[in-house]
Write a protein that holds these residues in place. Structure first.
Motif, short mmCIF file in Angstrom:
data_model
loop_
_atom_site.label_atom_id
_atom_site.label_comp_id
_atom_site.label_asym_id
_atom_site.label_seq_id
_atom_site.Cartn_x
_atom_site.Cartn_y
_atom_site.Cartn_z
N ILE A 95 0.84 -1.20 0.00
CA ILE A 95 0.00 0.00 0.00
C ILE A 95 0.87 1.25 0.00
CG2 ILE A 95 -1.61 1.36 1.39
CD1 ILE A 95 -2.99 -1.26 2.14
N ILE A 98 2.10 1.67 -3.54
CA ILE A 98 1.02 2.13 -4.43
C ILE A 98 0.77 3.62 -4.22
CG2 ILE A 98 -1.46 1.93 -4.90
CD1 ILE A 98 -1.08 -1.12 -4.18
N ASN A 99 0.69 4.04 -2.97
CA ASN A 99 0.48 5.46 -2.67
C ASN A 99 1.60 6.31 -3.26
OD1 ASN A 99 -1.99 5.68 -1.22
ND2 ASN A 99 -1.02 4.79 0.59
N ARG A 115 -6.29 8.67 -8.68
CA ARG A 115 -6.88 7.34 -8.55
C ARG A 115 -7.39 6.81 -9.88
NH1 ARG A 115 -9.24 9.74 -3.92
NH2 ARG A 115 -11.27 9.82 -4.97
N GLN A 138 -8.63 -3.84 0.66
CA GLN A 138 -8.09 -2.64 1.30
C GLN A 138 -8.08 -1.46 0.33
OE1 GLN A 138 -4.56 -5.08 2.83
NE2 GLN A 138 -4.68 -3.46 4.37
N LEU A 139 -7.71 -1.74 -0.91
CA LEU A 139 -7.67 -0.68 -1.93
C LEU A 139 -9.06 -0.17 -2.26
CD1 LEU A 139 -4.92 -2.17 -4.28
CD2 LEU A 139 -4.67 -0.32 -2.60
N LYS A 140 -10.05 -1.04 -2.17
CA LYS A 140 -11.43 -0.60 -2.41
C LYS A 140 -11.83 0.48 -1.42
CE LYS A 140 -16.25 -2.10 -2.47
NZ LYS A 140 -17.19 -3.22 -2.24
N MET A 142 -10.00 2.59 -0.22
CA MET A 142 -9.26 3.80 -0.60
C MET A 142 -9.71 4.33 -1.96
SD MET A 142 -5.53 2.23 0.46
CE MET A 142 -4.62 3.52 -0.39
N VAL A 144 -9.27 2.90 -4.76
CA VAL A 144 -8.18 2.64 -5.71
C VAL A 144 -8.59 1.48 -6.63
CG1 VAL A 144 -5.82 1.77 -5.95
CG2 VAL A 144 -6.36 3.50 -4.22
N VAL A 146 -8.17 -1.60 -9.42
CA VAL A 146 -7.21 -2.64 -9.76
C VAL A 146 -7.57 -3.17 -11.14
CG1 VAL A 146 -6.20 -4.87 -9.12
CG2 VAL A 146 -6.94 -3.27 -7.33
N ASN A 165 -13.85 -3.02 -7.02
CA ASN A 165 -12.84 -2.12 -7.59
C ASN A 165 -11.89 -2.84 -8.55
OD1 ASN A 165 -11.83 -3.49 -5.24
ND2 ASN A 165 -10.05 -2.14 -5.25
#
Length: 250
Positions: A95, A98-99, A115, A138-140, A142, A144, A146, A165
Motif C-alpha cells: 500500500i 502504491i500510494n 486514482r 483494502q484498496l477498495k 481507498m 483505488v 485494480v 474495484n
C-alpha cells in the motif's frame, strides 16, 4: 567437574541458539520498503505489477515461481512497466508503494484524478493468492482501482469474492491435494463492474511435475499444491493474462 547431564544441556542450548539465530527468530529478517526498486512517483500511464509470494517465502527467493515470473517480466525492459514481489504478510508495504507510485503531486494522498489514472496488476500464489484479494479489499476502501487480479491455488479465508474495484480477475487452482486445495471458484461482488475471466482447473492426478529440488518438509502433505507452483503451464497462463491486461491498458 560438570556432570554428563550438564554438558548435554549446554550442548543442547548451544544448538538451539544456533538454530534460532540461523532461522532469524531473534533478529527477524523480512522485506522492507527500501527493497523496492520502482522509482516513485510513476509518470502518467505507467503500470505497476505486484506479485505476492506464497507461504513464508522471502520476497527475493528467485527459486519460487512468483519471483521467476516477476524477473521475466522485468527482463522485457519495458520502461513503462514496473514489477515487484512482496511477502504475503507485507500488504502494508504494498500500500505504501502504491500510494507513492501514483501520488504524482506528492501531497501525501491520492486525489480523484490520480486514482482514476492508476494502472495496477496484482497476482499471487497460495497464501499470496489470498493476499491478492485482501489487498484489493483494502484498496477498495481507498477508492483505488485494480486492473487485474490473478490467484494461483489461493489458500485463505474470504478469497472467493472479488471486490468491485477490480476490473478483471482470474483464478487458477487444483483439487488433487488431500489437505491443500485452491479456491475453486471466484465470484464478482458486482458482476457489472468486475469480469471474471475464468476459473482454470489444473489436474495433477497423472501429470508429473519435477519437484525433486523442493525440500521434503515444504512438499509433505501438499504434493499437488507444490506441483502446481512448479508447473510451467500454470505460469505461462498467468503471464498471458498479465500481458493481455497490459495491452488493454495501453
Amino acid at each position: 567437574m560438570p556432570s554428563q547431564t550438564s554438558k548435554c544441556r549446554r550442548l543442547l542450548l548451544s544448538a538451539l541458539i544456533c538454530l534460532t539465530l540461523h532461522s532469524g527468530c531473534i533478529f527477524p529478517r523480512g522485506q522492507r520498503y527500501r527493497h523496492f526498486t520502482t522509482p516513485t512517483p510513476l509518470p502518467q500511464g505507467q503500470i505497476l505489477i505486484l506479485g505476492f509470494m506464497g507461504g513464508r517465502e522471502p520476497w527475493d527467493n528467485d527459486d519460487r515461481s512468483v519471483r521467476k515470473l516477476a524477473l521475466k517480466l522485468r527482463s522485457m525492459n519495458d520502461p513503462e512497466i514496473h514489477v515487484e514481489t512482496v511477502e504475503n504478510k507485507k500488504r502494508a508495504l504494498a500500500i505504501d508503494l502504491i500510494n507513492n507510485a501514483f501520488d504524482r503531486n506528492r501531497d501525501g494522498r491520492l486525489d480523484e484524478r490520480e486514482r482514476v489514472s492508476i494502472r495496477l496488476i496484482i497476482y499471487g500464489q497460495s497464501f499470496g493468492g489470498a493476499a491478492v484479494v485482501k489487498l484489493a479489499r483494502q484498496l477498495k476502501k481507498m477508492d483505488v482501482p485494480v486492473s487485474l487480479t490473478v490467484q494461483v491455488d489461493s489458500i485463505g479465508r474470504g478469497d472467493r469474492m472479488i471486490p468491485s474495484n477490480v476490473a478483471r480477475a482470474a483464478n487458477l487452482f487444483q483439487r488433487n491435494g488431500w489437505f491443500i486445495r485452491g479456491e475453486p471458484e471466484i465470484q464478482a461482488e458486482d458482476p457489472a463492474r468486475t469480469t471474471i475471466i475464468g476459473n482454470y482447473r489444473f489436474d495433477y492426478s497423472h501429470k508429473q511435475i519435477d519437484v525433486s529440488r523442493v525440500p521434503f518438509m515444504k512438499k509433505a502433505f501438499r504434493v499437488a499444491h507444490t506441483r502446481m507452483e512448479y508447473d510451467p503451464d500454470v505460469w505461462t497462463k498467468v503471464e498471458e493474462l498479465i500481458l493481455d491486461s497490459i495491452r488493454k491498458l495501453r
